[in-house]
Design a protein around this motif. Structure first.
Motif, PDB file in Angstrom:
ATOM      1  N   UNK A  26      63.414 -12.758 -16.321  1.00 21.43           N
ATOM      2  CA  UNK A  26      64.200 -13.774 -15.645  1.00 21.43           C
ATOM      3  C   UNK A  26      65.487 -13.924 -16.445  1.00 21.43           C
ATOM      4  N   UNK A  27      66.630 -13.706 -15.802  1.00 23.13           N
ATOM      5  CA  UNK A  27      67.920 -13.749 -16.493  1.00 23.13           C
ATOM      6  C   UNK A  27      68.714 -14.948 -15.966  1.00 23.13           C
ATOM      7  N   UNK A  53      65.600 -10.409 -12.820  1.00 26.19           N
ATOM      8  CA  UNK A  53      65.763 -11.397 -11.752  1.00 26.19           C
ATOM      9  C   UNK A  53      66.916 -12.300 -12.208  1.00 26.19           C
ATOM     10  N   UNK A  54      68.108 -12.063 -11.682  1.00 27.62           N
ATOM     11  CA  UNK A  54      69.315 -12.688 -12.213  1.00 27.62           C
ATOM     12  C   UNK A  54      69.687 -13.916 -11.386  1.00 27.62           C
ATOM     13  N   UNK A  55      69.719 -15.061 -12.056  1.00 24.27           N
ATOM     14  CA  UNK A  55      70.033 -16.337 -11.409  1.00 24.27           C
ATOM     15  C   UNK A  55      71.304 -16.906 -12.034  1.00 24.27           C
ATOM     16  N   UNK A  77      67.749 -14.205 -21.170  1.00 25.57           N
ATOM     17  CA  UNK A  77      66.807 -13.334 -20.461  1.00 25.57           C
ATOM     18  C   UNK A  77      65.422 -13.530 -21.052  1.00 25.57           C
ATOM     19  N   UNK A  78      64.431 -13.813 -20.191  1.00 27.53           N
ATOM     20  CA  UNK A  78      63.078 -14.128 -20.650  1.00 27.53           C
ATOM     21  C   UNK A  78      62.063 -13.199 -20.013  1.00 27.53           C
ATOM     22  N   UNK A  86      58.444 -16.210  -9.523  1.00 23.97           N
ATOM     23  CA  UNK A  86      58.875 -15.873  -8.172  1.00 23.97           C
ATOM     24  C   UNK A  86      60.155 -16.661  -7.912  1.00 23.97           C
ATOM     25  N   UNK A  87      61.191 -15.977  -7.428  1.00 21.98           N
ATOM     26  CA  UNK A  87      62.488 -16.622  -7.195  1.00 21.98           C
ATOM     27  C   UNK A  87      62.826 -16.579  -5.707  1.00 21.98           C
ATOM     28  N   UNK A  88      63.240 -17.716  -5.160  1.00 25.11           N
ATOM     29  CA  UNK A  88      63.649 -17.810  -3.762  1.00 25.11           C
ATOM     30  C   UNK A  88      64.952 -18.595  -3.676  1.00 25.11           C
TER      31      UNK A  88
END
Length: 376
Positions: A26-27, A53-55, A77-78, A86-88
């Motif tokens: 997760x970034x 997964x870049x947010x 970044x983790x 899960x990213x939405x």
């Protein structure tokens, strides 16, 4: 949990603080709006984390370790070794700015089995944070945690951007779901502001738009209190937020003005301001804000079983304006409580999402320090 952090300053390349290979991390990318508008930034980060997964989220100041930066991008970044994410995402335009419906549909995209927490990064220019939270929690039957914040744009209040796995854009609301048996997540917030002046009644409002106090135009009254500072609205309003108490027994919520309408003589706030609520102006000092951050950290650490490995801090731009050159003191107060081994990241926002201490239901706050602490 493996964590890599980085900083980007201006047009310079991204500088990794502690390089390492991560699997599907997760970034989280928090940064100045002008830098996030650069179409090349996404590709630069994607090259570093091809499986990430870049947010993205724009800020009113960036937090990394115990430093508060401006005009930069901070990246965390983790890799979760025992847990899943899960990213939405949704966009306000697709829901005709029905933020409650958007929140409900966003939450519905997450399987609820073993969902521990939702962390939300929302656009901060137009959204009604109270409605968004109400929609997300509408059918929260398994009591997952909820925290996050509204993106910022320094003190300009022009536009805010967010995204997931694409270039940042307006109107985006991104939610990150965390799943795992060993995952421990706690969140809390605290302000440090005090009320002053007469208490007034909201006699006309609609959602997060304030029309009248005691039967008089609210904007006129507010300008009277601000005096010469009224010429700097909405920026100057950050120094004097409103305490809003919906009922006699309710916890007071702090509300910050995010926009004004000179034609309609109204003020738009970050969250709901129900008619009949009692309202007072608020103010604070550097020491009060630093002490509030310390107390927020104490609340977040209360009853934790494991030491936190990661802390996501979201503080309000109004606190930053009051603290000025001493802004880092509130981050130092947090670090003194959560420990030197906890990786810290975050940003200054237009609104914070967290439950009151000892409560489960999430609320939209302004002018608070909010912590979300993670360990596996």
């Amino acid at each position: 949990m493996k964590i890599v952090q980085a900083i980007k300053k201006g047009n310079e390349p991204i500088v990794l603080q502690n390089p390492g290979r991560l699997k599907e991390p997760l970034v989280l990318v928090f940064g100045n709006r002008y830098l996030l508008e650069d179409d090349g930034l996404y590709n630069e980060i994607r090259a570093l984390f091809p499986e990430g997964h870049i947010v993205f989220g724009t800020t009113s100041g960036e937090i990394i370790d115990d430093n508060v930066l401006e005009g930069t991008v901070v990246l965390t970044a983790i890799e979760f070794e025992k847990s899943k994410i899960l990213v939405k995402r949704c966009n306000v335009k697709d829901y005709k700015h029905d933020d409650k419906k958007l929140g409900a549909n966003l939450a519905a995209q997450f399987p609820k089995d073993n969902l521990k927490h939702l962390f939300v990064i929302s656009e901060g220019s137009t959204v009604n944070g109270s409605d968004l939270i109400e929609g997300i929690e509408h059918l929260n039957s398994n009591n997952f945690g909820l925290s996050g914040g509204l993106c910022g744009d320094d003190d300009r209040f022009e536009r805010t951007l967010a995204s997931y796995n694409e270039n940042p854009k307006e109107g985006e609301i991104v939610a990150i779901g965390f799943y795992g048996d060993t995952l421990e997540i706690s969140s809390a917030n605290y302000g440090g502001w005090t009320t002053f002046g007469p208490e007034r009644i909201i006699t006309k409002s609609k959602g997060n738009i304030l029309f009248e106090l005691d039967g008089k135009p609210a904007l006129d009254l507010y300008k009277t209190y601000l005096g010469e500072k009224a010429n700097e609205l909405p920026k100057s309003a950050l120094l004097y937020p409103l305490s809003v108490k919906a009922t006699e027994d309710a916890e007071p919520l702090v509300r910050t003005i995010i926009n004004i309408d000179e034609v309609e003589n109204t003020m738009t706030l970050a969250g709901d301001i129900p008619e009949g609520s009692r309202v007072q102006l608020m103010m604070s000092s550097v020491d009060d804000i630093a002490n509030g951050a310390f107390h927020a950290a104490e609340l977040a650490m209360r009853n934790r079983k494991a030491a936190p490995e990661l802390a996501l801090l979201i503080s309000c731009v109004g606190r930053k304006l009051v603290m000025d050159q001493r802004t880092e003191e509130e981050i130092e107060e947090v670090k003194a409580v959560i420990g030197d081994r906890t990786v810290i990241s975050g940003f200054y926002s237009y609104g914070e999402m967290a439950p009151f201490g000892g409560q489960d239901s999430c609320k939209l706050h302004n002018q608070t320090m909010t912590l979300t602490l993670f360990s596996e």
